[in-house]
Design a protein around this motif. Structure first.
Motif: not given
Length: 96
Positions: A31, A34, A60-61, A66-67
């Motif tokens: 994370p 990312s 995100t994957r 999106c996060k």
């Protein structure tokens, strides 16, 4: 007996090699990596004098999602929101 010991040693080395590869690939997708690729943004806040707080948004994957992560601290009201930044990344949904 020597043949059995050779087979056991070979299997043991194969297992150790496989575990090392799995561990290396897992750490490459951490994370933290990312988040480093994320964009700085702002989100609403009830604690800041400006009403905005710093955040970061990253892909995100899952395509289109999106996060966002709340970083904290008072942010200027005219800086792009996390939803605006997510659209720049091609996302249509933002999750916390």
């Amino acid at each position: 007996m020597d043949a059995l010991r050779t087979i056991q040693t070979g299997l043991g080395l194969a297992l150790v090699t496989a575990l090392a590869l799995v561990t290396a690939s897992a750490s490459a997708e951490s994370p933290d990596a990312s988040r480093q690729a994320g964009l700085q943004c702002t989100m609403s806040s009830g604690f800041s004098l400006t009403g905005r707080e710093w955040g970061q948004v990253f892909m995100t994957r899952t395509p289109g999602i999106c996060k966002r992560v709340r970083i904290g601290g008072s942010a200027p009201p005219d800086f792009p929101s996390c939803h605006q930044r997510a659209r720049e990344l091609g996302c249509f949904t933002v999750v916390d």
